[in-house]
Write an enzyme that holds these catalytic residues in place. Structure first.
Site, mmCIF file in Angstrom:
data_model
loop_
_atom_site.group_PDB
_atom_site.id
_atom_site.type_symbol
_atom_site.label_atom_id
_atom_site.label_comp_id
_atom_site.label_asym_id
_atom_site.label_seq_id
_atom_site.Cartn_x
_atom_site.Cartn_y
_atom_site.Cartn_z
ATOM 1 N N HIS A 66 -5.449 71.094 19.521
ATOM 2 C CA HIS A 66 -4.095 70.562 19.682
ATOM 3 C C HIS A 66 -3.026 71.513 19.134
ATOM 4 C CE1 HIS A 66 -0.888 68.096 20.812
ATOM 5 N NE2 HIS A 66 -0.372 68.480 19.666
ATOM 6 N N TYR A 70 0.838 74.005 20.418
ATOM 7 C CA TYR A 70 2.141 74.311 19.812
ATOM 8 C C TYR A 70 2.259 75.775 19.430
ATOM 9 C CZ TYR A 70 2.713 69.432 20.249
ATOM 10 O OH TYR A 70 2.792 68.200 20.802
ATOM 11 N N HIS A 96 -1.128 67.285 33.735
ATOM 12 C CA HIS A 96 -0.350 67.358 32.488
ATOM 13 C C HIS A 96 -0.275 68.792 31.956
ATOM 14 C CE1 HIS A 96 0.956 66.590 28.384
ATOM 15 N NE2 HIS A 96 -0.161 67.102 27.910
ATOM 16 N N PHE A 97 -1.418 69.466 31.874
ATOM 17 C CA PHE A 97 -1.304 70.738 31.162
ATOM 18 C C PHE A 97 -0.777 71.874 32.032
ATOM 19 C CE2 PHE A 97 -6.115 70.962 31.649
ATOM 20 C CZ PHE A 97 -6.185 72.112 32.402
ATOM 21 N N HIS A 98 -0.750 71.670 33.358
ATOM 22 C CA HIS A 98 -0.067 72.697 34.145
ATOM 23 C C HIS A 98 1.458 72.539 34.056
ATOM 24 C CE1 HIS A 98 -4.067 73.638 35.705
ATOM 25 N NE2 HIS A 98 -3.552 74.804 36.016
ATOM 26 N N ARG A 109 -11.489 64.869 36.463
ATOM 27 C CA ARG A 109 -11.094 66.265 36.380
ATOM 28 C C ARG A 109 -12.346 67.126 36.494
ATOM 29 N NH1 ARG A 109 -9.774 67.622 29.970
ATOM 30 N NH2 ARG A 109 -9.449 69.707 30.806
ATOM 31 N N ARG A 110 -12.171 68.408 36.712
ATOM 32 C CA ARG A 110 -13.270 69.370 36.719
ATOM 33 C C ARG A 110 -14.375 68.993 37.710
ATOM 34 N NH1 ARG A 110 -13.484 70.391 30.114
ATOM 35 N NH2 ARG A 110 -12.030 72.120 30.168
HETATM 36 FE FE1 HAS Z 1 -0.683 67.645 25.832
HETATM 37 C C1 HAS Z 1 -3.978 66.996 26.681
HETATM 38 C C2 HAS Z 1 -0.440 64.599 24.322
HETATM 39 C C3 HAS Z 1 2.520 68.384 24.811
HETATM 40 C C4 HAS Z 1 -1.233 70.964 26.547
HETATM 41 N N1 HAS Z 1 -2.290 68.758 26.495
HETATM 42 C C5 HAS Z 1 -3.534 68.291 26.844
HETATM 43 C C6 HAS Z 1 -4.334 69.381 27.342
HETATM 44 C C7 HAS Z 1 -3.568 70.516 27.257
HETATM 45 C C8 HAS Z 1 -2.284 70.109 26.742
HETATM 46 C C9 HAS Z 1 -3.975 71.932 27.596
HETATM 47 O O1 HAS Z 1 -2.328 62.398 23.352
HETATM 48 C C10 HAS Z 1 -5.749 69.247 27.904
HETATM 49 C C11 HAS Z 1 -6.828 69.592 26.948
HETATM 50 C C12 HAS Z 1 -8.173 69.490 27.628
HETATM 51 O O2 HAS Z 1 -8.532 70.426 28.364
HETATM 52 O O3 HAS Z 1 -8.853 68.478 27.459
HETATM 53 N N2 HAS Z 1 0.776 66.645 24.829
HETATM 54 C C13 HAS Z 1 0.678 65.404 24.320
HETATM 55 C C14 HAS Z 1 1.955 65.018 23.711
HETATM 56 C C15 HAS Z 1 2.792 66.095 23.864
HETATM 57 C C16 HAS Z 1 2.037 67.115 24.548
HETATM 58 C C17 HAS Z 1 2.278 63.722 23.045
HETATM 59 N N3 HAS Z 1 0.434 69.328 25.735
HETATM 60 C C18 HAS Z 1 1.714 69.430 25.244
HETATM 61 C C19 HAS Z 1 2.136 70.799 25.260
HETATM 62 C C20 HAS Z 1 1.077 71.522 25.744
HETATM 63 C C21 HAS Z 1 0.017 70.586 26.027
HETATM 64 C C22 HAS Z 1 3.495 71.269 24.781
HETATM 65 C C23 HAS Z 1 0.926 72.979 25.966
HETATM 66 C C24 HAS Z 1 1.845 73.865 25.759
HETATM 67 N N4 HAS Z 1 -1.957 66.095 25.597
HETATM 68 C C25 HAS Z 1 -1.685 64.956 24.876
HETATM 69 C C26 HAS Z 1 -2.896 64.126 24.797
HETATM 70 C C27 HAS Z 1 -3.902 64.813 25.463
HETATM 71 C C28 HAS Z 1 -3.289 66.038 25.945
HETATM 72 C C29 HAS Z 1 -3.055 62.822 24.143
HETATM 73 C C30 HAS Z 1 -5.378 64.373 25.641
HETATM 74 C C31 HAS Z 1 -5.552 63.643 26.893
HETATM 75 C C32 HAS Z 1 -7.013 63.326 27.153
HETATM 76 O O4 HAS Z 1 -7.344 62.129 27.189
HETATM 77 O O5 HAS Z 1 -7.818 64.243 27.340
HETATM 78 C C33 HAS Z 1 4.222 66.180 23.333
HETATM 79 O O6 HAS Z 1 4.353 67.285 22.472
HETATM 80 C C34 HAS Z 1 5.233 66.258 24.408
HETATM 81 C C35 HAS Z 1 6.648 66.216 23.863
HETATM 82 C C36 HAS Z 1 7.640 66.644 24.904
HETATM 83 C C37 HAS Z 1 8.758 66.011 25.218
HETATM 84 C C38 HAS Z 1 9.660 66.586 26.292
HETATM 85 C C39 HAS Z 1 10.907 67.175 25.737
HETATM 86 C C40 HAS Z 1 11.714 67.857 26.799
HETATM 87 C C41 HAS Z 1 12.341 69.029 26.642
HETATM 88 C C42 HAS Z 1 13.114 69.649 27.785
HETATM 89 C C43 HAS Z 1 14.398 68.956 28.061
HETATM 90 C C44 HAS Z 1 15.384 69.798 28.732
HETATM 91 C C45 HAS Z 1 15.859 69.552 29.952
HETATM 92 C C46 HAS Z 1 16.927 70.487 30.379
HETATM 93 C C47 HAS Z 1 15.401 68.428 30.792
HETATM 94 C C48 HAS Z 1 9.168 64.771 24.560
HETATM 95 C C49 HAS Z 1 12.322 69.738 25.340
HETATM 96 C C50 HAS Z 1 17.270 70.429 31.796
HETATM 97 C C51 HAS Z 1 18.690 70.675 32.052
HETATM 98 C C52 HAS Z 1 19.182 71.797 32.586
HETATM 99 C C53 HAS Z 1 20.581 71.840 33.013
HETATM 100 C C54 HAS Z 1 18.369 73.000 32.793
HETATM 101 CU CU CU Z 2 -3.232 67.420 22.032
#
Ligand code: HAS
Ligand code: CU
Length: 540
Positions: free
Chosen positions: A215, A219, A366-368, A429-430
């Site tokens: 995890h 980050y 999700h992860f893409h 998946r996979r």
């Molecule tokens: Fe995730 C699974 C929960 C973020 C990567 N995640 C994965 C896996 C990967 C991954 C690779 O709770 C798969 C692993 C595997 O192979 O089994 N993830 C989260 C949560 C967040 C999160 C709560 N993940 C990421 C990030 C990753 C990443 C970042 C890579 C860089 N994830 C999970 C969970 C799993 C999981 C479970 C396990 C699932 C399972 O069952 O297997 C949070 O950090 C997300 C917070 C993000 C936000 C969004 C904020 C938005 C922003 C942009 C706003 C700006 C705009 C501007 C819209 C709250 C900052 C636009 C305006 C203009 C004018 C341009």
């Molecule tokens: Cu995670």
């Protein structure tokens, strides 16, 4: 920046780009294979070999080398110099040798274990030794980064750490905390077992150490992208950073909460008490907080930029942003995509909702969006900014560079959204095979898989445009004048003098306490419970 530091940055950068190019080629074959298109040499074993190479080359090699390059870039431009260049080069070569070993082990067909290398799937020892060398190389990078920071600190005792360096030092802290878990998994459990010194391994214990690492790994990828979003993009967009203090707090929160959340990948694993899974659900919501803050602050920075450029009205400022600048467009599209990916993350993190999507195609969706776009597209974008500044060569084929992030964005939506839907419809998946052997439930998945393959092809075209522009720039573009590498100013000038948020030792120590609180009991329980370990297994 000194020419020695420039050489370091560029060497790491080109290894990253090479890994990216190879990994992308694997991806397009995979996307097509699943539609049932008859590819030459298509087979299940080749498919999984390719998925392993794709995951390792992109998620582990491309990211790590790119982040090391960014680390040296930020250090060289904000802290004056990279201290200990000999160590930096040693780290580079160790990581390169490790990458070559792991890649060779995968391509030889003896290490088809996917990028998560869950036991009892067993790879050739060279796979794990190579991965270990990659990590050792990155530890030397951590050492050089810390030495550079401390050297700067000695002569700037009362100054604030430059903000970009603050973010990169936070990245170093996250990486050291994360890789402690990986070191236990690989050195204590997996290596002796893959070398035949012990006969059996406990899959759940290994997975738990893996996710201690896995995890915060995400980050380790994200925070350097945030460094660009906060400290460079406002400048490129013609605006200012929203708040220096808030940015520092955001980076510190990542040090604190990145690691004690890993059980959210193990909600369905047996042998871990439900209460601990719930604790990790809460900490996972804590780690969403700095990203939510980021969403508001980066939009505020962009609004300021848009209005400075003459934008008016509620949304008029958006049109005024430099959408034709490939770096800006990459990051803006990465941000929009991350809003979607973060929303999915919140669903993953909810203990009960996770049961609907765990191990389904939703996860690759999700992860893409997250690592594959929020991070990777930001990195592609910064390449367009960084390469001309470091080499003095202006980008060639500027129209292709302008179009490339839009192609990536379109391809990724086309790839990821159908995968999310297919996941909710139950597609695992996979899986290899397009026809799903006539299973009735699978009929609904097939059009979604086909659509995601179209997305895969668009992504491939975009990836090749990216690599083409970079390589073409080096081969064709003459050397001329360079522009400076500079960072955004803060809207409100920060109060001078050191900040509590710069006390990395303190925050890292608190992070260690949080890790102990979150992991000591579950790990103690796993190690003392009657275990039923498993022999190694190689599917092909
Ligand atoms: Fe995730 C699974 C929960 C973020 C990567 N995640 C994965 C896996 C990967 C991954 C690779 O709770 C798969 C692993 C595997 O192979 O089994 N993830 C989260 C949560 C967040 C999160 C709560 N993940 C990421 C990030 C990753 C990443 C970042 C890579 C860089 N994830 C999970 C969970 C799993 C999981 C479970 C396990 C699932 C399972 O069952 O297997 C949070 O950090 C997300 C917070 C993000 C936000 C969004 C904020 C938005 C922003 C942009 C706003 C700006 C705009 C501007 C819209 C709250 C900052 C636009 C305006 C203009 C004018 C341009
Ligand atoms: Cu995670």
């Amino acid at each position: 920046m000194t020419s020695a530091a420039t050489r370091l940055v560029l060497s790491h950068f080109w290894v990253a780009v090479t890994a990216f190019a190879l990994g992308s080629m694997m991806a397009v074959m995979q996307a097509l294979a699943r539609t049932g298109v008859q590819l030459p040499f298509g087979s299940a074993s080749l498919y999984y070999l390719s998925v392993t190479a794709h995951g390792v080359l992109l998620a582990l090699v491309f990211t790590t080398f790119f982040i090391m390059a960014l680390g040296y870039l930020v250090t060289g431009t904000t802290l004056g110099r990279v201290v200990g260049p000999a160590w930096a080069w040693a780290g580079f070569w160790i990581a390169v040798i490790g990458t070559l070993m792991t890649t060779a082990a995968i391509l030889s067909g003896t290490s088809t274990v996917l990028y998560t290398f869950y036991p009892p799937l067993q790879a050739h020892p060279a796979f794990y030794i190579g991965a270990t060398l990659l990590v050792i190389g990155s530890w030397l990078w951590c050492g050089v980064m810390i030495a550079s920071y401390l050297t700067w600190r000695r002569s700037h005792a009362l100054a604030r750490v430059p903000l970009a360096a603050h973010g990169m030092i936070a990245t170093v802290a996250i990486w050291l905390l994360a890789t402690a878990g990986l070191a236990v998994e690989v050195l204590v459990l997996i290596l002796p077992w893959s070398l035949g010194l012990v006969d059996r391994i406990d899959p759940i214990v290994a997975r738990t150490y893996f996710w201690w690492f896995g995890h915060p790994l995400t980050y380790f990828w994200l925070v350097p992208a945030y460094v660009l979003w906060y400290t460079v993009i406002p400048r490129v967009a013609g605006g200012k950073l929203f708040s220096d203090a808030v940015t520092r707090i955001v980076f510190v929160q990542f040090i604190l909460f990145s690691t004690p959340v890993g059980l959210h990948h193990q909600f369905t694993d047996p042998g871990i008490a439900g209460g601990w899974k719930l604790v990790h659900t809460f900490t996972t919501y804590a780690i969403m907080f700095p990203s939510l803050v980021t969403a508001f602050t980066v939009i505020a920075s962009l609004e300021y930029a848009g209005r400075t450029r003459g934008g008016t009205g509620l949304f008029g400022w958006i049109r005024r942003l430099p959408w034709r600048d490939p770096f800006f467009a990459s990051v803006a599209l990465a941000m929009i995509t991350f809003a979607l990916g973060g929303f999915g993350g919140a669903i993953n993190a909810a203990y009960a909702m996770n049961a609907m999507i765990h191990n389904t195609a939703w996860i690759q969706g999700h992860f893409h969006l997250t690592v594959g776009t929020a991070v990777a597209l930001s990195f592609m974008g910064v390449s367009y900014w960084m390469l001309p500044r470091l080499t003095g060569r202006s980008l060639i084929w500027s129209r292709v560079a302008t179009l490339q992030p839009y192609l990536w964005f379109a391809g990724m939506q086309c790839f990821s959204i159908p995968n999310h839907i297919a996941g909710v419809l139950g597609m695992p998946r996979r899986v290899y095979t397009g026809e799903f052997q006539g299973v009735a439930a699978a009929q609904a998945w097939i059009p979604l898989v086909d659509l995601s393959a179209v997305g895969g092809v668009i992504l491939f075209v975009s990836a090749m445009c990216y690599v083409g522009v970079l390589v073409g720039t080096m081969l064709v573009s003459p050397q001329g004048a360079t522009s400076p590498i500079d960072y955004a100013e803060s809207l409100v000038a920060p109060t001078p003098g050191p900040s509590i948020w710069d006390r990395f030792g303190l925050w890292a120590a608190i992070a260690v306490v949080l890790i102990i609180l979150a992991y000591a009991q579950p790990l103690y329980h796993l190690h003392t419970l009657a275990r039923f370990p498993s022999r190694g297994f190689s599917p092909f």
